[in-house]
Design a protein around this motif. Structure first.
Motif, PDB file in Angstrom:
ATOM      1  N   GLN A   5       0.867  -1.173   0.000  1.00 14.09           N
ATOM      2  CA  GLN A   5       0.000   0.000   0.000  1.00 14.09           C
ATOM      3  C   GLN A   5       0.905   1.225   0.000  1.00 14.09           C
ATOM      4  O   GLN A   5       1.718   1.397   0.908  1.00 14.09           O
ATOM      5  CB  GLN A   5      -0.917  -0.005   1.231  1.00 14.09           C
ATOM      6  N   MET A   6       0.769   2.080  -1.023  1.00 10.82           N
ATOM      7  CA  MET A   6       1.739   3.180  -1.164  1.00 10.82           C
ATOM      8  C   MET A   6       1.212   4.280  -2.063  1.00 10.82           C
ATOM      9  O   MET A   6       0.199   4.103  -2.767  1.00 10.82           O
ATOM     10  CB  MET A   6       3.048   2.630  -1.740  1.00 10.82           C
ATOM     11  N   GLU A   7       1.896   5.410  -2.032  1.00 11.43           N
ATOM     12  CA  GLU A   7       1.644   6.515  -2.952  1.00 11.43           C
ATOM     13  C   GLU A   7       2.810   6.584  -3.925  1.00 11.43           C
ATOM     14  O   GLU A   7       3.931   6.914  -3.542  1.00 11.43           O
ATOM     15  CB  GLU A   7       1.507   7.835  -2.194  1.00 11.43           C
ATOM     16  N   LEU A   8       2.553   6.242  -5.171  1.00 12.68           N
ATOM     17  CA  LEU A   8       3.584   6.280  -6.199  1.00 12.68           C
ATOM     18  C   LEU A   8       3.586   7.644  -6.880  1.00 12.68           C
ATOM     19  O   LEU A   8       2.532   8.204  -7.182  1.00 12.68           O
ATOM     20  CB  LEU A   8       3.346   5.182  -7.232  1.00 12.68           C
ATOM     21  N   GLU A   9       4.778   8.156  -7.141  1.00 12.08           N
ATOM     22  CA  GLU A   9       4.903   9.444  -7.818  1.00 12.08           C
ATOM     23  C   GLU A   9       4.447   9.317  -9.270  1.00 12.08           C
ATOM     24  O   GLU A   9       4.613   8.261  -9.892  1.00 12.08           O
ATOM     25  CB  GLU A   9       6.354   9.923  -7.771  1.00 12.08           C
ATOM     26  N   PRO A  10       3.868  10.379  -9.837  1.00  6.05           N
ATOM     27  CA  PRO A  10       3.522  10.352 -11.259  1.00  6.05           C
ATOM     28  C   PRO A  10       4.770  10.096 -12.103  1.00  6.05           C
ATOM     29  O   PRO A  10       5.862  10.562 -11.783  1.00  6.05           O
ATOM     30  CB  PRO A  10       2.958  11.752 -11.512  1.00  6.05           C
ATOM     31  N   GLY A  11       4.590   9.310 -13.162  1.00  7.69           N
ATOM     32  CA  GLY A  11       5.710   9.000 -14.035  1.00  7.69           C
ATOM     33  C   GLY A  11       5.828   7.516 -14.299  1.00  7.69           C
ATOM     34  O   GLY A  11       4.892   6.741 -14.084  1.00  7.69           O
ATOM     35  N   THR A  12       7.012   7.118 -14.774  1.00 13.79           N
ATOM     36  CA  THR A  12       7.251   5.726 -15.166  1.00 13.79           C
ATOM     37  C   THR A  12       7.897   4.954 -14.026  1.00 13.79           C
ATOM     38  O   THR A  12       8.823   5.453 -13.368  1.00 13.79           O
ATOM     39  CB  THR A  12       8.161   5.685 -16.403  1.00 13.79           C
ATOM     40  N   HIS A  13       7.421   3.739 -13.804  1.00 15.11           N
ATOM     41  CA  HIS A  13       7.934   2.873 -12.739  1.00 15.11           C
ATOM     42  C   HIS A  13       8.288   1.509 -13.328  1.00 15.11           C
ATOM     43  O   HIS A  13       7.708   1.077 -14.329  1.00 15.11           O
ATOM     44  CB  HIS A  13       6.907   2.724 -11.625  1.00 15.11           C
ATOM     45  N   THR A  14       9.233   0.825 -12.683  1.00  7.22           N
ATOM     46  CA  THR A  14       9.774  -0.427 -13.213  1.00  7.22           C
ATOM     47  C   THR A  14       9.556  -1.582 -12.247  1.00  7.22           C
ATOM     48  O   THR A  14       9.863  -1.473 -11.050  1.00  7.22           O
ATOM     49  CB  THR A  14      11.284  -0.287 -13.502  1.00  7.22           C
ATOM     50  N   ILE A  15       9.033  -2.678 -12.775  1.00  6.38           N
ATOM     51  CA  ILE A  15       8.929  -3.932 -12.025  1.00  6.38           C
ATOM     52  C   ILE A  15       9.994  -4.874 -12.577  1.00  6.38           C
ATOM     53  O   ILE A  15      10.122  -5.039 -13.794  1.00  6.38           O
ATOM     54  CB  ILE A  15       7.557  -4.591 -12.201  1.00  6.38           C
ATOM     55  N   ARG A  16      10.731  -5.495 -11.677  1.00  2.51           N
ATOM     56  CA  ARG A  16      11.812  -6.390 -12.088  1.00  2.51           C
ATOM     57  C   ARG A  16      11.621  -7.753 -11.422  1.00  2.51           C
ATOM     58  O   ARG A  16      11.285  -7.830 -10.221  1.00  2.51           O
ATOM     59  CB  ARG A  16      13.164  -5.799 -11.706  1.00  2.51           C
ATOM     60  N   PHE A  17      11.846  -8.806 -12.193  1.00  6.28           N
ATOM     61  CA  PHE A  17      11.763 -10.187 -11.710  1.00  6.28           C
ATOM     62  C   PHE A  17      13.129 -10.837 -11.888  1.00  6.28           C
ATOM     63  O   PHE A  17      13.658 -10.873 -13.006  1.00  6.28           O
ATOM     64  CB  PHE A  17      10.709 -10.971 -12.499  1.00  6.28           C
ATOM     65  N   GLU A  18      13.712 -11.329 -10.800  1.00  6.05           N
ATOM     66  CA  GLU A  18      15.028 -11.957 -10.838  1.00  6.05           C
ATOM     67  C   GLU A  18      14.902 -13.432 -10.458  1.00  6.05           C
ATOM     68  O   GLU A  18      14.392 -13.773  -9.382  1.00  6.05           O
ATOM     69  CB  GLU A  18      15.988 -11.248  -9.886  1.00  6.05           C
TER      70      GLU A  18
END
Length: 526
Positions: free
Chosen positions: A471-484
């Protein structure tokens, strides 16, 4: 022997022996089998073809049309209903509707209003249009495929049962059997009644209404479905029975899982003779987690002479970010999505206390800003391997995004993709994922921060599920999800990864308080 069936057999044998001891064989669970009724006539209404050379036993219900599965004249009772129809979505049986879009209605003695009215799945303890196995006394659903009902349904002059297709799709290959006996009924034999109701969401400072009946009879069961619209859950809500006009609850429970005859949460599916958790979806505590449970009052019916009102509170735990200062987060009012079917018997036709919403209105409201697999693939970066979009009914839009590391290069493999946020607000980043027999385990990061040290995508069967990234407030813009890649189960056939979609799930954006007493409860407290 199936564990549930063994339990039922032992229960029947125990009751039978106990009743024999007082000379009341006929009142034991199997005691009616010792009674011979020469004047009783056993009959069946079914989809069977009358032609011995034909196996065309199925019926089809075109979009918007009704199929009558029983139209009986005379006096007696229905004692068994069996129905099967294709699963939702495309298959070798065609593209068929969701079972929440198929309504079952029953009319007794020429009534113009139904005594039974519910979506087909909900009537058989499968909420929100899903299919699942149920092993209970009055309802048995074999692996989610065949619907069986053993409620006794009396009628004095006639009985009519309909299946209504409220979808824009045709329902194909529908089979049915309705077993009944024609015989004289005792005076004041009550009608069987069942009614669906929903609130998406439950309003503030209100208990959810399950039943509002007038007349004389007894309450025999509840099917309840709930979807969380806030984090944590609604498990502290008490059930309340207001009998014969009582303004305060005549009977009140101690919590939702207690009413379902469970305790300390409802974290796994169960199916017992008189209670069960038929389905769970999502991770417990996430926004969008949902449950369907049933509670039959067969050995403990709630009896009433004039009226009965049944409600349940939408109250429970909450994360601190949605709780007002100074309020206890373990007991606050919530606004979740509830749907129910009430089951009861009463003398005379039932009062209509609600109307059935349309098929469109019965769909859960969308909470998500969705980035589908194809859009995620456009931004993908990954180690050596292959990516593709796999189409299928269970996946969103054009299909799920698949990634398989190159054979022999699984060590250090990764996959990442991006999504956009337009507005800064409290939300739940959510991944809708696939688990399957050829998938591996991956570490999940959001904007470089670890969210899950390891999530196992392996399952012996292919299933679609959702997980919360917090649960969070994400800043406007592009975000990255990474799977390792971190490894795979011994039985996993490969090290793949399946992503249906990324979802930014809405939060209410309010601060909640502990529940208020209703006026009469407040007066009693003082």
């Amino acid at each position: 022997m199936n564990k549930t069936l063994l339990t039922l057999a032992m229960l029947a044998a125990t009751c039978f022996c106990a009743q024999q001891g007082v000379g009341q064989v006929s009142k034991a669970p199997l005691g009616h089998l010792t009674e011979v009724k020469p004047d009783s006539k056993s009959r069946r209404s079914s989809s069977a073809s009358p032609d011995r050379s034909s196996n065309a036993d199925q019926r089809h219900i075109p979009a918007g049309k009704t199929l009558v599965i029983a139209d009986i004249e005379g006096q007696g009772f229905i004692n068994h209903i069996w129905i099967t129809c294709p699963p939702p979505g495309p298959s070798w049986l065609g593209d068929n509707p969701d079972h929440s879009e198929i309504v079952i209605r029953m009319y007794w003695d020429g009534a113009t209003e139904p005594a039974v009215e519910a979506p087909l799945g909900d009537f058989f303890a499968a909420g929100f249009g899903k299919r699942n196995a149920v092993n209970s006394v009055p309802v048995f659903v074999e692996e989610g495929d065949s619907y069986n009902c053993f409620w006794i349904m009396p009628f004095y002059k006639s009985a009519r049962i309909e299946l209504v297709n409220q979808s824009d799709k045709n329902l194909g290959s529908t089979y049915f059997q309705v077993d009944y006996s024609l015989e004289k009924l005792p005076k004041n034999t009550p009608y069987f009644c069942a009614q669906y109701r929903q609130q998406f969401p439950v309003p503030n400072d209100e208990d959810y209404l399950i039943l509002d009946a007038e007349g004389t009879g007894h309450y025999v069961g509840t099917v309840m479905s709930g979807r969380s619209r806030s984090p944590e859950w609604f498990g502290e809500g008490d059930e309340k029975f207001y009998i014969d006009g009582d303004e305060k609850p005549t009977i009140q429970g101690t919590g939702t899982e207690d009413y379902a005859l469970h305790a300390w949460g409802m974290n796994r599916t169960t199916t017992y003779p008189y209670c069960g958790i038929a389905r769970l979806e999502g991770e417990w505590g996430m926004v969008g987690w949902w449950i369907t449970y049933y509670r039959w009052h067969i050995v403990d019916p709630i009896r009433f002479k004039k009226s009965l009102k049944v409600t349940i509170e939408d109250v429970g735990w909450m994360t601190e970010d949605e709780v007002a200062e100074g309020q206890y987060r373990g007991h606050v009012d919530r606004n979740d999505d509830f749907a129910s079917v009430a089951f009861w018997y009463q003398i005379g036709q039932p009062k209509r206390y609600t109307t059935l919403p349309s098929a469109a209105e019965r769909r859960l409201p969308n909470l998500d800003i969705i980035t589908e697999g194809r859009e995620l693939l456009k931004t993908a970066k990954h180690s050596p391997g292959r990516t593709t979009i796999q189409k299928g009914y269970d996946w969103t839009g054009e299909g799920q995004l698949l990634f398989f590391p190159e054979k022999g290069k699984e060590e250090g493999a990764y996959f990442e993709c991006q999504f956009n946020v337009d507005k800064k607000e409290l939300a739940q980043p959510t991944l809708r994922l696939t688990q399957s027999y050829d998938f591996g385990a991956y570490r999940i990061l959001l904007d470089g921060e670890e969210i899950r040290p390891m999530y196992n995508f392996y399952s012996p069967e292919t299933t679609v599920t959702e997980i919360s990234l917090g649960q969070m407030e994400l800043e406007p813009g592009t975000h990255t999800i990474r799977f390792e890649y971190v490894g795979k189960a011994d039985l996993a056939m490969d090290a793949g990864l399946g992503i249906d979609s990324f979802r930014l799930r809405k939060r209410w954006g309010v601060k909640r308080h502990e529940p208020k007493n209703f006026p009469l409860e407040q007066a009693a407290a003082t």
